[in-house]
Scaffold this active site. Structure first.
Site, mmCIF file in Angstrom:
data_model
loop_
_atom_site.group_PDB
_atom_site.id
_atom_site.type_symbol
_atom_site.label_atom_id
_atom_site.label_comp_id
_atom_site.label_asym_id
_atom_site.label_seq_id
_atom_site.Cartn_x
_atom_site.Cartn_y
_atom_site.Cartn_z
ATOM 1 N N ASN A 1 -5.167 13.376 -62.424
ATOM 2 C CA ASN A 1 -4.437 13.784 -61.209
ATOM 3 C C ASN A 1 -5.497 14.172 -60.181
ATOM 4 O O ASN A 1 -6.075 15.244 -60.254
ATOM 5 C CB ASN A 1 -3.519 14.972 -61.542
ATOM 6 N N LYS B 1 -5.112 14.842 -57.123
ATOM 7 C CA LYS B 1 -4.622 15.753 -56.089
ATOM 8 C C LYS B 1 -5.089 15.260 -54.703
ATOM 9 O O LYS B 1 -5.128 14.049 -54.489
ATOM 10 C CB LYS B 1 -5.079 17.184 -56.383
ATOM 11 N N HIS C 1 5.107 18.696 -60.023
ATOM 12 C CA HIS C 1 3.871 19.430 -60.284
ATOM 13 C C HIS C 1 4.038 20.851 -59.755
ATOM 14 O O HIS C 1 4.668 21.062 -58.707
ATOM 15 C CB HIS C 1 2.694 18.727 -59.598
ATOM 16 N N GLU D 1 2.171 22.716 -58.145
ATOM 17 C CA GLU D 1 1.720 22.910 -56.752
ATOM 18 C C GLU D 1 2.807 22.460 -55.781
ATOM 19 O O GLU D 1 2.971 23.032 -54.705
ATOM 20 C CB GLU D 1 0.396 22.154 -56.522
ATOM 21 N N GLU E 1 2.443 22.011 -68.164
ATOM 22 C CA GLU E 1 1.287 22.553 -67.464
ATOM 23 C C GLU E 1 1.519 24.035 -67.158
ATOM 24 O O GLU E 1 2.151 24.369 -66.131
ATOM 25 C CB GLU E 1 1.069 21.804 -66.153
ATOM 26 N N GLY F 1 -6.491 24.583 -62.935
ATOM 27 C CA GLY F 1 -7.633 24.780 -62.033
ATOM 28 C C GLY F 1 -8.309 26.136 -62.176
ATOM 29 O O GLY F 1 -9.111 26.521 -61.335
ATOM 30 N N SER G 1 -6.730 22.786 -67.015
ATOM 31 C CA SER G 1 -8.137 22.942 -67.420
ATOM 32 C C SER G 1 -8.480 22.181 -68.702
ATOM 33 O O SER G 1 -9.267 22.641 -69.515
ATOM 34 C CB SER G 1 -8.494 24.424 -67.558
#
Ligand code: PGA
Length: 256
Positions: free
Chosen positions: A9, A11, A100, A102, A170, A176, A216
Site C-alpha cells: 500500500n 499510500k 483503510h 486512514e 489492520e 506506521g 508495521s
C-alpha cells in the site's frame, strides 16, 4: 489451501518515475525467481490514482497486479474528485483497497459506505481488499472483538456472496508506528474474524476467505506472522515502498 497474498500500500507516495523504477526492479526479480520456480504468492501493489494506468501497463501479463487505494460506489455522476469502479475496470485494475483506517479516520468513511463499495466492486469483478481494525483506545477498553464484528457485519451488509473478497486486519495502533501486533494477538483477531465470516457465510466461505495482516509488517517479522494458521498474507505500507524491501517480504513470507 489458501494462496498467500502480499499487497503493498503505497499510500500518497511516488512520482511516475519512482513508480516505474520500482515496478521494473520487481519484474526483474520476478523473472529471476521464475527461472528457479513459480511465483507462489499473489502480488498486489496499491498505488495512487495518478499511477494506476502506467503501473498497470508496466505490470500487464506479469505476476504483479495493480490495486487502487479507494473507489466510489457509484458508476458515474456528480462526485467531484472521486473515481468509479467503471473507471478502474477501464484501466484493467483488478483490486481495490477499501475502508483503510486512514480513510475511515480522515474522510469519515462509514461501514455503510463500505458495503456499497463492496457491492460496486463485485459488480465490476474487481477484488475488494476490505480493511478492518480497532484503535488503541478500543483495544485497551477490551472492545476489539466488538469493533471487528461490527465492521465486518455492517461493512458486508447486503452482500450475499463474498466471492474473492480479501479482508485485511489492520490494528490502527500498529499502522506506521513501528508497533506490530504479536503473531499471537494477530492470530487471535484473524481467527475471530474468520469465525464471524463462518457465522455469516458458512464454513466453505470462511475456509476460503483470505485475511491479511497490516500494521508495521516488515521483512523482520513477516515470517512469524504469516506462519500463523489464519494469517494469509500482508497489507504493507512503509516496507513496500522500496523494491528491495518488497522482494525481501516475498522471500521471507512463510510457505506454511
Ligand atoms: P504500515 O502500513 O505497514 O506502514 O504500518 C500498513 C497500512 O496502512 O496498510
Amino acid at each position: 489451501m489458501r494462496k498467500g497474498l502480499l499487497a503493498g500500500n503505497w499510500k500518497m507516495n511516488k512520482t511516475r518515475k519512482e513508480a516505474s523504477d520500482f515496478i521494473e526492479d520487481v519484474l526483474e526479480l520476478c523473472e529471476k525467481q521464475k527461472a528457479s520456480g513459480e511465483i507462489d504468492l499473489d502480488l498486489v501493489l496499491g498505488v495512487p490514482y495518478t499511477l494506476l494506468e502506467s503501473c498497470e501497463r508496466l505490470a500487464k501479463h506479469s505476476a504483479v497486479k495493480i490495486s487502487s487505494q479507494n473507489v466510489h460506489f457509484e458508476d458515474k455522476g456528480a462526485f467531484t474528485g472521486e473515481i468509479s469502479p467503471v473507471m478502474l475496470k477501464d484501466l484493467g485494475i483488478s483490486y481495490a483497497i477499501i475502508g483503510h483506517s486512514e480513510r475511515r479516520q480522515y474522510y469519515n468513511e462509514s461501514n455503510l459506505d463500505l458495503s456499497k463499495k463492496v457491492k460496486a466492486l463485485q459488480n465490476h469483478s474487481i477484488t475488494p481488499i476490505f480493511c478492518v481494525g480497532e484503535s488503541l483506545e478500543e483495544r485497551e477498553a477490551e472492545k476489539t472483538t466488538e469493533v471487528l464484528e461490527k465492521q465486518v457485519v455492517e461493512g458486508l451488509s447486503g452482500i450475499s456472496d463474498l466471492k474473492d473478497l480479501v479482508i485485511a486486519y489492520e490494528p490502527v495502533w500498529a499502522i506506521g508506528t513501528g508497533k506490530t501486533a504479536t503473531p499471537e494477538m494477530a492470530e487471535e483477531a484473524h481467527k475471530f474474524i474468520r469465525s464471524v465470516i463462518e457465522r455469516l457465510y458458512g464454513k466453505e466461505a470462511s475456509d476460503k476467505v483470505r485475511i491479511l495482516y497490516g500494521g508495521s509488517m516488515k521483512p523482520e517479522n513477516i515470517k512469524e506472522l504469516t506462519e500463523k494458521e489464519n494469517i494469509d498474507g500482508g497489507l504493507i505500507g512503509g516496507a513496500s515502498l522500496e523494491a528491495e524491501s518488497f522482494w525481501s517480504l516475498y522471500q521471507k513470507f512463510s510457505r506454511k
